[in-house]
Design a protein around this motif. Structure first.
Motif, short mmCIF file in Angstrom:
data_model
loop_
_atom_site.label_atom_id
_atom_site.label_comp_id
_atom_site.label_asym_id
_atom_site.label_seq_id
_atom_site.Cartn_x
_atom_site.Cartn_y
_atom_site.Cartn_z
N THR A 52 0.82 -1.22 0.00
CA THR A 52 0.00 0.00 0.00
C THR A 52 0.85 1.26 0.00
OG1 THR A 52 -0.18 -0.19 2.43
CG2 THR A 52 -1.99 -1.09 1.11
N LEU A 53 2.01 1.21 0.65
CA LEU A 53 2.90 2.37 0.65
C LEU A 53 3.45 2.62 -0.75
CD1 LEU A 53 4.38 4.53 2.36
CD2 LEU A 53 6.24 2.88 2.64
N LEU A 54 3.87 1.55 -1.42
CA LEU A 54 4.45 1.70 -2.76
C LEU A 54 3.40 2.11 -3.79
CD1 LEU A 54 6.86 -1.40 -2.90
CD2 LEU A 54 7.45 1.01 -2.53
N LEU A 55 2.21 1.55 -3.70
CA LEU A 55 1.18 1.86 -4.69
C LEU A 55 0.74 3.31 -4.60
CD1 LEU A 55 -1.07 -1.34 -4.70
CD2 LEU A 55 0.50 -0.56 -6.47
N LYS A 56 0.61 3.83 -3.40
CA LYS A 56 0.19 5.22 -3.26
C LYS A 56 1.33 6.16 -3.65
CE LYS A 56 -2.80 8.34 -2.17
NZ LYS A 56 -1.99 9.51 -2.52
N GLY A 57 2.52 5.85 -3.20
CA GLY A 57 3.69 6.61 -3.61
C GLY A 57 3.76 8.02 -3.08
N ALA A 58 2.96 8.37 -2.04
CA ALA A 58 3.00 9.73 -1.51
C ALA A 58 4.19 9.93 -0.58
CB ALA A 58 1.70 10.04 -0.76
N TRP A 59 4.53 8.90 0.16
CA TRP A 59 5.68 8.92 1.06
C TRP A 59 5.59 10.03 2.11
CZ3 TRP A 59 8.54 4.67 0.53
CH2 TRP A 59 8.53 4.01 -0.72
N GLN A 63 3.03 8.04 6.95
CA GLN A 63 2.90 6.77 6.22
C GLN A 63 4.17 5.94 6.35
OE1 GLN A 63 2.05 8.25 2.30
NE2 GLN A 63 -0.17 8.25 2.61
N ASN A 126 -2.07 4.80 4.40
CA ASN A 126 -1.27 4.78 3.17
C ASN A 126 -2.08 5.14 1.94
OD1 ASN A 126 1.03 4.13 4.54
ND2 ASN A 126 1.06 1.97 3.97
#
Length: 292
Positions: A52-59, A63, A126
């Motif tokens: 979920t962290l990688l897919l959203k990519g907001a960082w 998160q 995330n």
């Protein structure tokens, strides 16, 4: 749960969880190999947090922190439990399930629900576009997580060392944190996941607060279904007739760590009402006097 993006993330994490748990269920059911049960559960949390962290990519900072906390917990516990079960050879919680496909199926369904629901706070954080500044809830949640994982890891290590000593063969663990709680590792786990929820609240809005179901379900599962009840029943069958074990139960809190001298002096009604000294945990123990 509020936005289309949230719904997509929830659906994705559900699909990934069902697929991952189904794979390990088949291994367990077909090969009668249950040594990967806990590893499958804890690593699933790691997969969902990273995915979920990688897919959203907001960082966003929150998160990253919450995802890192979940990964640390999952990898530590997963590897510890895998090494322990490979060393010990069996999981007494599953004694009644190995040859009962129905019970085994229910257990794995509950494990999938456990992973998905308890991961809800990190999934929604995330998936969210919101990034409020740090709040007191963040710090409080991180402190709760820190205390919880220290208690859980310490209790796990103490029990491992106790069990590995030849002098303790055939005995129950009653050293270290296990002197003041019959299940300190579960207390730590419950505390750290409530910490994850608390630190997610600055991001939550409206219906998203339903992710509260995650830590609630975890607590219910450990206290009343597959956690403490199974371990208490197993210990009671093995040691329930021993006077020393009955004394240990009288002097030791089921979950919340408390000094033995204090716990022993508390009224029975208080133990039953607030400290979980309930009949569910007494199967196999006779005349222990706890509820007299």
């Amino acid at each position: 749960m509020g936005t289309v993006l949230d719904s997509h993330f929830l659906a994705l994490t559900a699909i990934v969880t069902v697929g991952y748990q189904s794979l390990f269920f088949l291994i367990t059911a077909l090969l009668r190999f249950d040594k990967v049960t806990d590893f499958a559960g804890t690593t699933n949390f790691v997969i969902l947090a990273i995915l979920t962290l990688l897919l959203k990519g907001a960082w966003h900072f929150r998160q990253i922190v919450l995802s890192l906390l979940v990964v640390i917990w999952g990898l530590r516990l997963g590897l510890f439990l895998l090494m322990r079960i490979l060393q010990w050879g069996e999981d007494h919680r599953l004694d009644e399930m190995r040859n009962n496909l129905t019970k085994l199926t229910v257990f794995w369904i509950l494990q999938a629900l456990w992973v998905w629901t308890v991961s809800l706070p990190i999934t929604i954080v995330n998936a969210s576009e919101r990034n409020p500044s740090l709040k007191p809830q963040d710090v409080i949640g991180w402190i709760m997580w820190s205390i919880g994982i220290v208690i859980e890891a310490t209790a796990d290590q103490q029990k491992l060392m106790f069990k590995n000593s030849p002098a303790n063969r055939g005995k129950w663990c009653n050293t270290g944190l296990w002197k003041i709680s019959r299940h300190p590792n579960y207390f730590g786990e419950i505390l750290l996941w409530w910490g994850i929820f608390v630190s997610s609240t600055p991001v939550l809005k409206g219906a998203e607060f339903l992710v509260l179901f995650g830590p609630v379900f975890l607590t219910f599962l450990l206290l009343f279904l597959s956690g403490i009840p199974l371990l208490e029943a197993s210990a009671n069958r093995r040691f329930g007739t021993l006077e020393e074990y009955k004394i240990y139960r009288k002097r030791t809190s089921p979950l919340i760590p408390l000094p033995s001298a204090l716990y022993e002096r508390l009224p029975v009604w208080f133990k039953a009402s607030f400290l979980l000294e309930i009949p569910l945990y007494r199967r196999g123990v006779h005349d222990d006097g706890l509820l007299n």
